[in-house]
Design an enzyme around this catalytic site. Structure first.
Site, PDB file in Angstrom:
ATOM      1  N   ASP A 203       0.837  -1.194   0.000  1.00 10.81           N
ATOM      2  CA  ASP A 203       0.000   0.000   0.000  1.00 10.81           C
ATOM      3  C   ASP A 203       0.874   1.247   0.000  1.00 10.81           C
ATOM      4  O   ASP A 203       1.736   1.411   0.859  1.00 10.81           O
ATOM      5  CB  ASP A 203      -0.908   0.030   1.237  1.00 10.81           C
ATOM      6  CG  ASP A 203      -2.043  -0.978   1.169  1.00 10.81           C
ATOM      7  OD1 ASP A 203      -2.295  -1.479   0.070  1.00 10.81           O
ATOM      8  OD2 ASP A 203      -2.670  -1.237   2.204  1.00 10.81           O
ATOM      9  N   GLU A 288     -11.761  -8.607  -0.428  1.00 13.36           N
ATOM     10  CA  GLU A 288     -11.876 -10.057  -0.561  1.00 13.36           C
ATOM     11  C   GLU A 288     -12.850 -10.637   0.451  1.00 13.36           C
ATOM     12  O   GLU A 288     -12.988 -10.134   1.567  1.00 13.36           O
ATOM     13  CB  GLU A 288     -10.501 -10.702  -0.374  1.00 13.36           C
ATOM     14  CG  GLU A 288      -9.489 -10.232  -1.394  1.00 13.36           C
ATOM     15  CD  GLU A 288      -8.055 -10.574  -1.036  1.00 13.36           C
ATOM     16  OE1 GLU A 288      -7.235 -10.648  -1.956  1.00 13.36           O
ATOM     17  OE2 GLU A 288      -7.771 -10.758   0.169  1.00 13.36           O
ATOM     18  N   THR A 443      -6.895 -15.054  -6.952  1.00 13.07           N
ATOM     19  CA  THR A 443      -5.538 -14.521  -7.080  1.00 13.07           C
ATOM     20  C   THR A 443      -4.503 -15.637  -7.239  1.00 13.07           C
ATOM     21  O   THR A 443      -4.830 -16.809  -7.270  1.00 13.07           O
ATOM     22  CB  THR A 443      -5.174 -13.697  -5.829  1.00 13.07           C
ATOM     23  OG1 THR A 443      -5.187 -14.573  -4.684  1.00 13.07           O
ATOM     24  CG2 THR A 443      -6.167 -12.588  -5.604  1.00 13.07           C
ATOM     25  N   GLU A 484      -6.281 -12.765 -11.219  1.00 10.97           N
ATOM     26  CA  GLU A 484      -5.270 -11.708 -11.244  1.00 10.97           C
ATOM     27  C   GLU A 484      -4.004 -12.238 -10.599  1.00 10.97           C
ATOM     28  O   GLU A 484      -4.024 -13.246  -9.888  1.00 10.97           O
ATOM     29  CB  GLU A 484      -5.767 -10.471 -10.498  1.00 10.97           C
ATOM     30  CG  GLU A 484      -6.063 -10.713  -9.034  1.00 10.97           C
ATOM     31  CD  GLU A 484      -6.758  -9.543  -8.363  1.00 10.97           C
ATOM     32  OE1 GLU A 484      -6.304  -9.120  -7.281  1.00 10.97           O
ATOM     33  OE2 GLU A 484      -7.758  -9.060  -8.925  1.00 10.97           O
ATOM     34  N   LEU A 487       1.491 -11.063  -7.032  1.00  2.96           N
ATOM     35  CA  LEU A 487       2.736 -10.310  -6.884  1.00  2.96           C
ATOM     36  C   LEU A 487       3.074  -9.648  -8.214  1.00  2.96           C
ATOM     37  O   LEU A 487       2.602 -10.072  -9.265  1.00  2.96           O
ATOM     38  CB  LEU A 487       3.877 -11.248  -6.462  1.00  2.96           C
ATOM     39  CG  LEU A 487       3.639 -12.093  -5.208  1.00  2.96           C
ATOM     40  CD1 LEU A 487       4.826 -13.006  -4.957  1.00  2.96           C
ATOM     41  CD2 LEU A 487       3.374 -11.204  -4.004  1.00  2.96           C
TER      42      LEU A 487
END
Length: 573
Positions: A203, A288, A443, A484, A487
């Site tokens: 972030d 999520e 993910t 997606e 990392l």
């Protein structure tokens, strides 16, 4: 969707010689037979012979042992006790190539078209709902368009849009952004982001929950998820208040619905002309559907098992009702032997092999804990379908792959996925999504199990096994599956792994991902050699031919059509 839940938790460490544990080499004559890579990604290099029997040993392609042994001439050192006289002789008689041949890449020409989207940076809309640095963003979008990406993904942050007062919505910056995307004839994936941005690995901006919600939390901290030590997590609201009127007279579910309905009305023209192709519904931390079981702000570090997050008064009241209905009031408590954030499964009596997680109380508690997760998704998605009518909606699950190769799957359990080795924890979630005609976004499709074993062998991780289980749970109930990367990914090997998951080889049902979203637009992606590789990946996801599947990346510094130095320099400011 904010930052994904499994960002760069891993710091690389040398590989061990674990592959050779338990092998007694004293009775074998070693002879080097070949040097090739198997489909599983290992380098097959040694043949062990004893009494006429032949046994193979596989070496990791990047292990420290391989790098020390596989050379044109091998040095005898104490660091490599497996190198014997007979091996030296074998190397002298059979020279080995220093660079192994590349594994042939699969040709995806003519395969199904999988749309590719790119996540926009987290901070493109500021706290005043203004679009930041429009000129630079426009240049970047044009570059993405030159690679024929299908569209972009953007978070619509609750903390920005409804930041100052209940039901006072400000969508101004998003309207400018959406118009810019439409003019370039790109599509939009939009995330209803009901969580905080900031405090997790990766972030780079901070977007809190709405100010008026934070004020409520100051006087009633039980609106947040809470761990056993009563530490509160302000990333998102506890599911315990889904039906509690504690938000200025509204329940959390009503707040989410009002927000989604406002968005639907404000951007009606973008729905009507098909610019908005998908709405992803935020269902928990990082958007999520999971509990915030591994927060970095509370000291969690990979590969800790995390902690249960059910100790706010609202969820504890729910647990009390469940225990009372079962007839065992003394079960109205969380486990007291489940360790802490950074524990390992075998260090706890709850998660160890044969531990209490699989006993009578453990099964009761986990059924309730994971049932709360499914009920939350069920409630929010029901209202999302009302707000968005016939628009395609999706929900995101996190890829919690560490401790997957243990019996308890402890890290998944604390996150709310009841998926021990004797139970499929993702089938009930897929069934719930099916009931609401909701697609699944998952993910970590670029991660390789071998890499995890080399970097953190103690974590017993298996991202490939997890991806296979979750994708098939969704496909088995015939819901669309998007994905997606977890990392940052810029290399061909990572892209190839994504392609393999996107379009499984020889799948008799022809199943494939409905879309892929790349994480994320940034200056590194815009570098010419990286963007060139990304453009090649997009072509293959679209089923188009690429000039040379074995193209040497030494030419990576060649200019890329559509990437201009001015745009790149602006992004690097």
């Amino acid at each position: 969707m904010g930052i994904t839940s499994i960002q760069a938790f891993h710091t690389l460490r040398p590989s061990s010689l674990a592959f050779f544990v338990g092998i007694d080499l004293s009775s074998y004559k070693l002879k080097i037979i070949s040097y090739k890579r198997s489909p599983s990604g290992f380098w097959s290099s040694l043949n062990l012979n004893s009494d006429g029997l032949s046994r193979s040993v596989v070496l990791s392609s990047s292990s420290s042992y391989t790098s020390g042994v596989m050379r044109n001439s091998i040095e005898r050192t104490d660091d490599h006790p497996l190198v014997s006289d007979s091996m030296d002789d074998a190397v002298d008689n059979h020279p080995i190539e220093e660079t192994p041949p590349k594994r042939p890449e699969r040709d995806f020409t003519g395969t199904p078209y999988v749309p590719v989207y790119v996540m926009l940076p987290l901070g493109i809309i500021n706290m005043n709902c203004e679009l930041v640095d429009q000129e630079s963003l426009l240049n970047q979008l044009k570059i993405l368009k030159s690679a024929n990406v299908d569209g972009v993904m953007v978070d619509c942050w609750w903390g920005i849009v409804e930041g100052h007062a209940p039901q006072m919505y400000n969508w101004s910056g998003y309207k400018i952004l959406f118009n810019m995307v439409r003019e370039l004839e790109l599509k939009l994936q939009v995330v209803m982001s009901f969580h905080e941005c900031g405090g997790n690995v990766g972030d780079d901006v901070h977007i809190p929950l709405p100010r008026w919600v934070v004020e409520i939390g100051n006087s009633n901290p039980d609106i947040y998820f809470t761990d056993r030590q009563e530490r509160r997590n302000s990333e998102c609201l506890t599911w315990g208040i889904d039906k509690e009127r504690v938000l200025k007279g509204r329940t959390a579910i009503e707040v989410y619905f009002d927000y989604m309905r406002s968005f639907r009305v404000q951007f009606d023209e973008f729905f009507e002309d098909g610019v908005i192709s998908e709405i992803e519904i935020g269902l928990g931390p990082c958007g999520e559907l999971r509990y915030p079981s591994y927060p970095a702000k509370h000291g969690w570090r990979y590969p800790g098992i995390g902690e249960f997050q059910c100790y706010d008064k609202y969820l504890m009241k729910s647990l009390m009702k469940a225990a009372e209905a079962r007839g065992h009031l003394f079960w109205a408590k969380g486990p007291d032997n489940a360790g802490s954030y950074n524990s390992k499964p075998h260090e706890t009596r709850f998660f160890c092999d044969g531990g209490e997680y699989d006993g009578y109380y453990g099964r009761f508690f986990l059924n309730w804990y994971c049932g709360v997760l499914i009920e939350h998704g069920d409630r929010v998605l029901a209202l999302a379908n009302l707000a968005f009518e016939d628009i395609f909606i999706t929900a995101k699950l996190s890829g919690i792959h560490w401790w997957y190769k243990t019996a308890s799957h402890a890290a998944e359990l604390t996150a709310g996925f009841y998926n021990p080795s004797n139970r499929d924890g993702y089938a009930p979630i897929a069934a719930m999504l099916k009931n609401h005609n909701t697609g699944l976004n998952f993910t970590c499709v670029e991660l390789r199990t071998l890499d995890q074993h080399e970097d953190f062998p103690e974590a017993l991780a298996d991202p490939e096994g997890l991806v296979w289980q979750v994708l098939n749970a969704a496909w088995d109930v015939s819901i669309p599956v998007a994905s997606e990367n977890a990392l940052p990914c810029y290399d061909r090997e990572g892209y190839n792994k994504i392609l393999e998951n996107a379009k499984p080889f020889n799948d008799p049902d022809g199943r494939h991902l409905s879309a892929f979203t790349y994480l994320r637009l940034n200056p590194t992606l815009m570098e010419k050699h990286n963007f060139r590789e990304f453009s090649r990946f997009v072509k293959r996801m679209h089923g188009e031919a690429v000039p040379d599947l074995q193209e040497n990346l030494d030419s990576k510094h060649m200019p890329v059509e559509g990437v201009d130095d001015q745009a790149t320099s602006k992004e690097n400011r």
